[in-house]
Design a protein around this motif. Structure first.
Motif, PDB file in Angstrom:
ATOM      1  N   LEU A 154       0.781  -1.136  -0.063  1.00 29.32           N
ATOM      2  CA  LEU A 154      -0.066  -0.116  -0.057  1.00 29.32           C
ATOM      3  C   LEU A 154       0.796   1.111  -0.012  1.00 29.32           C
ATOM      4  N   VAL A 155       0.540   2.169  -0.938  1.00 30.15           N
ATOM      5  CA  VAL A 155       1.133   3.532  -1.001  1.00 30.15           C
ATOM      6  C   VAL A 155       0.047   4.598  -0.728  1.00 30.15           C
ATOM      7  N   VAL A 156       0.402   5.434   0.404  1.00 28.57           N
ATOM      8  CA  VAL A 156      -0.512   6.240   1.143  1.00 28.57           C
ATOM      9  C   VAL A 156       0.100   7.634   0.817  1.00 28.57           C
ATOM     10  N   VAL A 157      -0.653   8.415   0.000  1.00 31.69           N
ATOM     11  CA  VAL A 157      -0.063   9.755  -0.567  1.00 31.69           C
ATOM     12  C   VAL A 157      -0.808  10.604   0.405  1.00 31.69           C
ATOM     13  N   GLY A 158      -0.078  11.329   1.203  1.00 33.94           N
ATOM     14  CA  GLY A 158      -0.510  12.286   2.343  1.00 33.94           C
ATOM     15  C   GLY A 158      -0.513  11.886   3.391  1.00 33.94           C
ATOM     16  N   ALA A 159       0.342  12.549   4.537  1.00 31.85           N
ATOM     17  CA  ALA A 159       0.005  12.172   5.865  1.00 31.85           C
ATOM     18  C   ALA A 159      -0.613  13.106   6.882  1.00 31.85           C
ATOM     19  N   GLY A 160      -1.871  13.197   6.561  1.00 33.17           N
ATOM     20  CA  GLY A 160      -2.791  13.777   7.455  1.00 33.17           C
ATOM     21  C   GLY A 160      -3.319  12.713   8.306  1.00 33.17           C
ATOM     22  N   LEU A 175      -0.175  -5.301   5.872  1.00 31.75           N
ATOM     23  CA  LEU A 175       0.145  -4.935   4.592  1.00 31.75           C
ATOM     24  C   LEU A 175       1.478  -4.308   4.699  1.00 31.75           C
ATOM     25  N   ASP A 176       2.068  -4.232   3.693  1.00 34.32           N
ATOM     26  CA  ASP A 176       3.561  -3.430   3.531  1.00 34.32           C
ATOM     27  C   ASP A 176       3.255  -1.931   3.271  1.00 34.32           C
ATOM     28  N   VAL A 177       3.531  -1.009   4.148  1.00 33.47           N
ATOM     29  CA  VAL A 177       2.871   0.310   3.808  1.00 33.47           C
ATOM     30  C   VAL A 177       4.040   1.479   3.787  1.00 33.47           C
ATOM     31  N   THR A 178       3.839   2.358   2.683  1.00 35.97           N
ATOM     32  CA  THR A 178       4.910   3.409   2.487  1.00 35.97           C
ATOM     33  C   THR A 178       3.702   4.733   2.498  1.00 35.97           C
ATOM     34  N   VAL A 179       4.130   5.738   3.274  1.00 31.90           N
ATOM     35  CA  VAL A 179       3.669   6.761   3.284  1.00 31.90           C
ATOM     36  C   VAL A 179       4.265   8.014   2.606  1.00 31.90           C
ATOM     37  N   LEU A 180       3.850   8.577   1.783  1.00 30.73           N
ATOM     38  CA  LEU A 180       4.568   9.741   1.143  1.00 30.73           C
ATOM     39  C   LEU A 180       3.974  11.126   1.316  1.00 30.73           C
ATOM     40  N   GLU A 181       4.605  12.066   1.852  1.00 33.67           N
ATOM     41  CA  GLU A 181       4.227  13.238   2.503  1.00 33.67           C
ATOM     42  C   GLU A 181       5.194  14.482   1.636  1.00 33.67           C
ATOM     43  N   ALA A 182       4.465  15.199   0.861  1.00 31.48           N
ATOM     44  CA  ALA A 182       5.085  16.361   0.325  1.00 31.48           C
ATOM     45  C   ALA A 182       5.921  17.304   1.341  1.00 31.48           C
ATOM     46  N   LEU A 183       5.174  17.687   2.407  1.00 33.66           N
ATOM     47  CA  LEU A 183       5.744  18.631   3.295  1.00 33.66           C
ATOM     48  C   LEU A 183       6.794  18.082   4.085  1.00 33.66           C
ATOM     49  N   VAL A 208       6.272   1.140   9.150  1.00 37.13           N
ATOM     50  CA  VAL A 208       5.786   1.724   8.065  1.00 37.13           C
ATOM     51  C   VAL A 208       6.945   2.592   7.508  1.00 37.13           C
ATOM     52  N   ASP A 209       7.214   2.842   6.314  1.00 38.54           N
ATOM     53  CA  ASP A 209       8.096   3.401   5.567  1.00 38.54           C
ATOM     54  C   ASP A 209       7.462   4.776   5.370  1.00 38.54           C
ATOM     55  N   ILE A 210       7.896   5.839   6.272  1.00 33.56           N
ATOM     56  CA  ILE A 210       7.475   7.216   6.176  1.00 33.56           C
ATOM     57  C   ILE A 210       8.634   8.075   5.427  1.00 33.56           C
ATOM     58  N   ARG A 211       7.804   8.675   4.503  1.00 35.39           N
ATOM     59  CA  ARG A 211       9.071   9.631   3.546  1.00 35.39           C
ATOM     60  C   ARG A 211       8.292  10.864   3.634  1.00 35.39           C
ATOM     61  N   VAL A 212       8.892  11.692   4.235  1.00 39.82           N
ATOM     62  CA  VAL A 212       8.655  13.294   4.114  1.00 39.82           C
ATOM     63  C   VAL A 212       9.444  13.944   3.020  1.00 39.82           C
ATOM     64  N   ASP A 213       8.915  15.167   2.894  1.00 39.95           N
ATOM     65  CA  ASP A 213       9.711  15.962   1.798  1.00 39.95           C
ATOM     66  C   ASP A 213       9.680  15.333   0.536  1.00 39.95           C
ATOM     67  N   THR A 214       8.752  14.578   0.367  1.00 42.62           N
ATOM     68  CA  THR A 214       8.792  13.542  -1.136  1.00 42.62           C
ATOM     69  C   THR A 214       7.492  13.869  -1.687  1.00 42.62           C
ATOM     70  N   ALA A 215       7.820  14.578  -3.096  1.00 44.30           N
ATOM     71  CA  ALA A 215       6.681  14.575  -3.922  1.00 44.30           C
ATOM     72  C   ALA A 215       6.633  13.519  -4.867  1.00 44.30           C
ATOM     73  N   ALA A 229       3.012   1.391 -10.202  1.00 43.09           N
ATOM     74  CA  ALA A 229       4.319   2.167  -9.271  1.00 43.09           C
ATOM     75  C   ALA A 229       3.915   3.599  -9.184  1.00 43.09           C
ATOM     76  N   VAL A 230       4.514   3.988  -7.859  1.00 45.79           N
ATOM     77  CA  VAL A 230       4.059   5.410  -7.750  1.00 45.79           C
ATOM     78  C   VAL A 230       5.629   6.194  -8.182  1.00 45.79           C
ATOM     79  N   GLU A 231       5.891   7.379  -8.882  1.00 46.20           N
ATOM     80  CA  GLU A 231       7.119   7.879  -9.280  1.00 46.20           C
ATOM     81  C   GLU A 231       7.465   9.147  -8.347  1.00 46.20           C
ATOM     82  N   LEU A 232       8.554   9.236  -7.746  1.00 52.11           N
ATOM     83  CA  LEU A 232       8.771  10.300  -7.039  1.00 52.11           C
ATOM     84  C   LEU A 232       9.833  11.133  -7.623  1.00 52.11           C
ATOM     85  N   LYS A 233      10.085  12.371  -6.964  1.00 54.38           N
ATOM     86  CA  LYS A 233      10.790  13.548  -7.627  1.00 54.38           C
ATOM     87  C   LYS A 233      12.057  12.989  -7.788  1.00 54.38           C
TER      88      LYS A 233
END
Ligand code: FAD
Length: 414
Positions: A154-160, A175-183, A208-215, A229-233
């Protein structure tokens, strides 16, 4: 008080969510005996949304457990409940609403309880991808729940709050979880950096694989149109089976706007939940209401706000107006961590942490302005939350040292 039920004294409520259901119950409690019609576009009886990202997603509770009021209540209380149908327009001159099937419902008072919808992520192909999900309704959970099986990615877009709650539930389901947060941090818009750091630690500890500053810059698609797949900056690609997008709420204000009512990031109401048209009120997530002593206006997304505005609107309509003065509060459950917040932290000039955010799972963060306690985030301590409520209500002047001192119970600071 009305003694006869006629179409012309009818109160029409648009929206069968938390505030709509609480409003009709409050109206009867307040003694209103006239005709009440509650129109909701969702097919279900009004249900609570908080369990959608928690116990209902994980399968621990059933739909029956979500109902805000027992289904029999509507008939017993003489509420004309119309579910599965949408209000298409409001005619304020003729004082009626028009349903999508063309039926017109005249009203003496109209209450807009239209809530909001999940903000969509604009990206080509995303709307048609069967494994990309948003979470606002029961139908949303039904569409995604079968994918939440152990080992799924699971990829979660947005860490609100919603993104993090889904991440927590998904980890508990294996589940195998990654969280992507742009802030630069999670929950950046609602909490202090220390509280964000705490949540990042807890989620990391839970795997959880938490990634901040990740657009997120794009998506790769499989032949069936699913996102693969989700593509990152930074050029990285994260392979996935499910994408959950949690990037906020868009208030449902279009009906009000089309009817010529003022909208300012929410339907503009006063402290009695009245719009500028005295026959039309609005409650819940869709409203922009005065902040009282904080000044300005705010739009809140919480059950306590929806319930309180429902009560205030019922009091206004039944001729016993009392202004909305309740201090906002909110909760969020993730793993074994219960957060309870009280007050509004906006504009604070100091944050004091009682306890530690670096180890364990219980502490409190106090938000101070001009030396007064204005808000608090309390983690896993109902007793401290009770005391924090009182400190915030009193706008207590308590020095940071006293707030930090764990040897002195908070209630002694009152
Ligand atoms: C997954 C999730 C978890 C949450 N967790 C928490 C939590 O832990 N704590 C907390 O305090 N809050 C939480 N919330 C927020 C809380 O659920 C909302 O603040 C609350 O539901 C707002 O109630 P409402 O009546 O304003 O809007 P809603 O509950 O959204 O109800 C609005 C209803 O109006 C209907 N509607 C809209 N337009 C029309 C129309 N034209 N005609 C007919 N019907 C219409 C919509 O379909 C909807 O059913 C959560 C929300 C979600 C989605």
């Amino acid at each position: 008080m009305q003694n006869e039920r006629t179409a012309t004294d009818r109160i029409v409520v648009v929206g069968g969510g938390q505030s709509g259901a609480d409003f009709v119950a409050a109206l009867r409690m307040a003694g209103y005996q006239g005709l009440v019609t509650l129109v909701g576009e969702e097919p279900d009886y009004p249900y609570a949304r908080p369990p959608l990202s928690k116990a209902y997603l994980s399968g621990k509770v059933s739909v029956d457990d979500l109902y805000i009021r027992p289904p029999a209540m509507y008939e017993q209380q003489g509420i004309d409940l119309r579910t599965g149908i949408r209000v298409a327009a409001i005619d304020r001159t003729a004082r009626h609403v028009v349903l999508v099937d063309g039926e017109r419902l005249p009203y003496a008072h109209l209450v807009l309880a239209t809530g909001g919808r999940a903000r969509r992520l604009p990206a080509p192909g995303l709307d048609d991808a069967p494994n990309v999900h948003y979470l606002r309704t029961l139908a949303d959970v039904t569409a995604m729940r079968h994918r939440f099986v152990p080992g799924a990615r699971l990829v979660v877009v947005g860490a609100g709050y919603i993104g993090l709650e889904v991440a927590a539930t998904a980890r508990q389901l294996g589940l195998d979880v990654t969280v992507l947060e742009a802030l630069p941090r999670v929950l950046a818009r609602v909490t202090a950096p220390q509280v964000s750091a705490f949540y990042q630690r807890v989620h990391t500890e839970e795997g959880v694989d938490i990634r901040v500053d990740t657009a997120v810059t794009g998506f790769s698609f499989a032949l069936d149109g699913s996102v693969s797949a989700v593509e990152l900056k930074n050029g990285e690609r994260i392979d996935t089976d499910i994408v959950l997008v949690g990037i906020g709420l868009v208030p449902n204000t279009e009906l009000a706007e089309q009817a010529g009512l003022a909208v300012d990031s929410g339907i503009v109401v006063d402290e009695y939940c009245r719009t500028e048209d005295r026959a039309v009120l609005a409650i819940g997530d869709c409203t922009s209401h005065p902040c009282g002593e904080h000044g300005g206006r705010r739009r809140l997304e919480s059950v306590p706000n929806a319930s309180e505005q429902a009560r205030v609107a019922a009091a206004t309509i039944t001729g016993n107006p009392e202004p909305y003065t309740a201090i906002p509060w909110f909760w969020s459950d993730q793993y074994d961590v219960r957060l309870q917040t009280i007050g509004l932290s906006t504009g604070h000039d100091d944050v004091v942490i009682r306890g530690t955010t670096e180890t364990g799972r219980s502490f409190a963060a106090f938000y101070l302005k001009d030396g007064q306690v204005r808000a608090a985030d309390v983690i896993c301590s109902p007793r401290d939350f009770t005391a924090a409520r009182k400190l915030v209500a009193a706008r207590a002047r308590v020095g940071p040292e006293a707030l930090r001192d764990l040897s002195v119970p908070l209630k002694q600071l009152l």
